[in-house]
Design a protein around this motif. Structure first.
Motif, PDB file in Angstrom:
ATOM      1  N   PRO A 146     -29.245 -15.920  16.924  1.00  0.00           N
ATOM      2  CA  PRO A 146     -30.276 -15.712  17.943  1.00  0.00           C
ATOM      3  C   PRO A 146     -31.569 -15.126  17.375  1.00  0.00           C
ATOM      4  CG  PRO A 146     -28.425 -14.233  18.294  1.00  0.00           C
ATOM      5  CD  PRO A 146     -28.043 -15.149  17.183  1.00  0.00           C
ATOM      6  N   ALA A 147     -31.513 -14.355  16.300  1.00  0.00           N
ATOM      7  CA  ALA A 147     -32.743 -13.795  15.723  1.00  0.00           C
ATOM      8  C   ALA A 147     -33.626 -14.913  15.162  1.00  0.00           C
ATOM      9  CB  ALA A 147     -32.404 -12.778  14.643  1.00  0.00           C
ATOM     10  N   HIS A 148     -33.009 -15.869  14.483  1.00  0.00           N
ATOM     11  CA  HIS A 148     -33.783 -17.004  13.958  1.00  0.00           C
ATOM     12  C   HIS A 148     -34.325 -17.855  15.111  1.00  0.00           C
ATOM     13  CE1 HIS A 148     -35.181 -19.906  11.043  1.00  0.00           C
ATOM     14  NE2 HIS A 148     -34.578 -20.862  11.721  1.00  0.00           N
ATOM     15  N   ALA A 149     -33.491 -18.075  16.133  1.00  0.00           N
ATOM     16  CA  ALA A 149     -33.945 -18.823  17.312  1.00  0.00           C
ATOM     17  C   ALA A 149     -35.138 -18.129  17.959  1.00  0.00           C
ATOM     18  CB  ALA A 149     -32.798 -18.971  18.312  1.00  0.00           C
ATOM     19  N   ALA A 150     -35.116 -16.807  17.999  1.00  0.00           N
ATOM     20  CA  ALA A 150     -36.234 -16.051  18.588  1.00  0.00           C
ATOM     21  C   ALA A 150     -37.504 -16.267  17.796  1.00  0.00           C
ATOM     22  CB  ALA A 150     -35.886 -14.569  18.658  1.00  0.00           C
TER      23      ALA A 150
END
Length: 135
Positions: free
Chosen positions: A63-67
Protein backbone atom coordinates in the motif's frame (compact mmCIF):
# COMPACT_ATOMS: atom_id res chain seq x y z
CA UNK A 1 -51.40 -10.55 -7.60
CA UNK A 2 -49.16 -9.78 -10.51
CA UNK A 3 -52.14 -9.31 -12.85
CA UNK A 4 -49.99 -7.86 -15.62
CA UNK A 5 -48.35 -5.39 -13.30
CA UNK A 6 -44.67 -4.80 -13.92
CA UNK A 7 -42.08 -3.35 -11.66
CA UNK A 8 -41.34 0.29 -12.34
CA UNK A 9 -38.28 1.01 -14.40
CA UNK A 10 -35.68 2.80 -12.36
CA UNK A 11 -33.97 5.42 -14.46
CA UNK A 12 -30.29 6.10 -13.88
CA UNK A 13 -29.46 9.32 -12.08
CA UNK A 14 -29.79 12.34 -14.33
CA UNK A 15 -26.34 13.66 -13.54
CA UNK A 16 -23.87 10.81 -13.72
CA UNK A 17 -20.33 12.15 -13.61
CA UNK A 18 -18.41 11.53 -16.82
CA UNK A 19 -15.24 9.46 -16.71
CA UNK A 20 -13.52 12.23 -18.70
CA UNK A 21 -14.63 15.86 -18.79
CA UNK A 22 -12.49 17.65 -21.36
CA UNK A 23 -14.03 20.99 -20.39
CA UNK A 24 -11.74 20.83 -17.36
CA UNK A 25 -8.68 20.42 -19.58
CA UNK A 26 -9.85 23.16 -21.97
CA UNK A 27 -10.20 25.59 -19.07
CA UNK A 28 -6.57 24.88 -18.27
CA UNK A 29 -5.00 24.87 -21.76
CA UNK A 30 -7.53 26.58 -24.03
CA UNK A 31 -9.57 25.37 -26.99
CA UNK A 32 -6.80 24.71 -29.52
CA UNK A 33 -7.47 21.11 -30.65
CA UNK A 34 -3.76 20.43 -31.23
CA UNK A 35 -2.88 21.47 -27.68
CA UNK A 36 -5.77 19.46 -26.21
CA UNK A 37 -4.73 16.42 -28.28
CA UNK A 38 -1.12 16.77 -27.09
CA UNK A 39 -2.21 16.89 -23.44
CA UNK A 40 -4.48 13.87 -23.93
CA UNK A 41 -1.64 11.91 -25.54
CA UNK A 42 0.78 12.87 -22.76
CA UNK A 43 -1.72 11.93 -20.07
CA UNK A 44 -2.53 8.63 -21.78
CA UNK A 45 1.15 7.72 -21.80
CA UNK A 46 1.56 8.69 -18.15
CA UNK A 47 -1.60 6.77 -17.26
CA UNK A 48 -0.22 3.60 -18.88
CA UNK A 49 3.05 3.96 -16.99
CA UNK A 50 1.40 4.71 -13.65
CA UNK A 51 -1.10 1.89 -14.16
CA UNK A 52 1.77 -0.57 -14.63
CA UNK A 53 3.39 0.75 -11.42
CA UNK A 54 0.09 0.49 -9.56
CA UNK A 55 -0.45 -3.08 -10.76
CA UNK A 56 2.96 -3.97 -9.39
CA UNK A 57 2.11 -2.33 -6.05
CA UNK A 58 -1.13 -4.31 -5.85
CA UNK A 59 0.64 -7.52 -6.91
CA UNK A 60 3.12 -7.05 -4.07
CA UNK A 61 0.34 -5.96 -1.67
CA UNK A 62 2.37 -2.81 -1.04
CA UNK A 63 0.00 0.00 0.00
CA UNK A 64 2.88 2.46 0.55
CA UNK A 65 4.02 2.08 -3.06
CA UNK A 66 0.40 2.31 -4.25
CA UNK A 67 0.07 5.55 -2.28
CA UNK A 68 3.11 7.00 -4.02
CA UNK A 69 1.80 6.09 -7.46
CA UNK A 70 -1.63 7.46 -6.54
CA UNK A 71 -0.04 10.75 -5.47
CA UNK A 72 1.64 11.16 -8.87
CA UNK A 73 -1.49 10.20 -10.81
CA UNK A 74 -4.05 12.24 -8.87
CA UNK A 75 -3.15 15.77 -9.98
CA UNK A 76 -2.72 14.91 -13.65
CA UNK A 77 -6.07 13.11 -13.58
CA UNK A 78 -7.73 16.18 -12.11
CA UNK A 79 -6.10 18.41 -14.75
CA UNK A 80 -7.49 16.43 -17.69
CA UNK A 81 -10.94 16.04 -16.14
CA UNK A 82 -10.67 12.41 -14.96
CA UNK A 83 -12.26 13.09 -11.57
CA UNK A 84 -13.41 9.51 -10.78
CA UNK A 85 -9.83 8.20 -11.07
CA UNK A 86 -8.50 11.21 -9.14
CA UNK A 87 -10.89 10.42 -6.27
CA UNK A 88 -9.73 6.82 -6.09
CA UNK A 89 -6.12 8.04 -6.15
CA UNK A 90 -6.87 10.45 -3.32
CA UNK A 91 -8.17 7.58 -1.21
CA UNK A 92 -5.18 5.36 -2.05
CA UNK A 93 -2.83 8.25 -1.31
CA UNK A 94 -4.00 8.31 2.30
CA UNK A 95 -2.05 5.11 2.96
CA UNK A 96 1.19 7.08 2.81
CA UNK A 97 2.93 8.20 6.01
CA UNK A 98 0.46 6.41 8.23
CA UNK A 99 -2.40 8.81 7.43
CA UNK A 100 -4.70 5.82 7.28
CA UNK A 101 -4.47 2.26 8.43
CA UNK A 102 -3.12 -0.13 5.84
CA UNK A 103 -6.05 -1.87 4.15
CA UNK A 104 -6.80 -5.50 4.68
CA UNK A 105 -6.22 -7.89 1.75
CA UNK A 106 -9.90 -7.77 0.74
CA UNK A 107 -9.80 -3.98 0.56
CA UNK A 108 -6.64 -4.12 -1.54
CA UNK A 109 -8.43 -6.52 -3.91
CA UNK A 110 -11.47 -4.22 -4.17
CA UNK A 111 -9.22 -1.21 -4.79
CA UNK A 112 -7.28 -3.14 -7.44
CA UNK A 113 -10.51 -4.03 -9.24
CA UNK A 114 -11.79 -0.44 -8.99
CA UNK A 115 -8.49 0.86 -10.33
CA UNK A 116 -8.48 -1.57 -13.27
CA UNK A 117 -12.09 -0.73 -14.15
CA UNK A 118 -11.44 3.01 -14.02
CA UNK A 119 -8.21 2.82 -16.03
CA UNK A 120 -9.85 0.65 -18.69
CA UNK A 121 -12.89 2.90 -19.02
CA UNK A 122 -10.77 6.04 -18.97
CA UNK A 123 -8.41 4.67 -21.63
CA UNK A 124 -11.39 4.09 -23.93
CA UNK A 125 -12.69 7.59 -23.18
CA UNK A 126 -9.28 9.10 -23.99
CA UNK A 127 -9.11 7.17 -27.27
CA UNK A 128 -12.59 8.36 -28.22
CA UNK A 129 -11.75 11.96 -27.30
CA UNK A 130 -8.62 11.91 -29.49
CA UNK A 131 -10.59 10.52 -32.43
CA UNK A 132 -13.21 13.25 -32.09
CA UNK A 133 -10.69 16.10 -32.10
CA UNK A 134 -10.15 17.76 -35.48
CA UNK A 135 -6.81 16.91 -37.03
Amino acid sequence: RGGGRTDPVVAPPACVEPMLDLAVLRRLVGDDPAVVAEFIADYRGALASHAADMREAFRRADPAHAAGVAHRLKSSSLAVGAAPLARLCERLEQWRNGNAAAPDPLQLQRDRLDFERLVDTLTHALDAAQQELPA
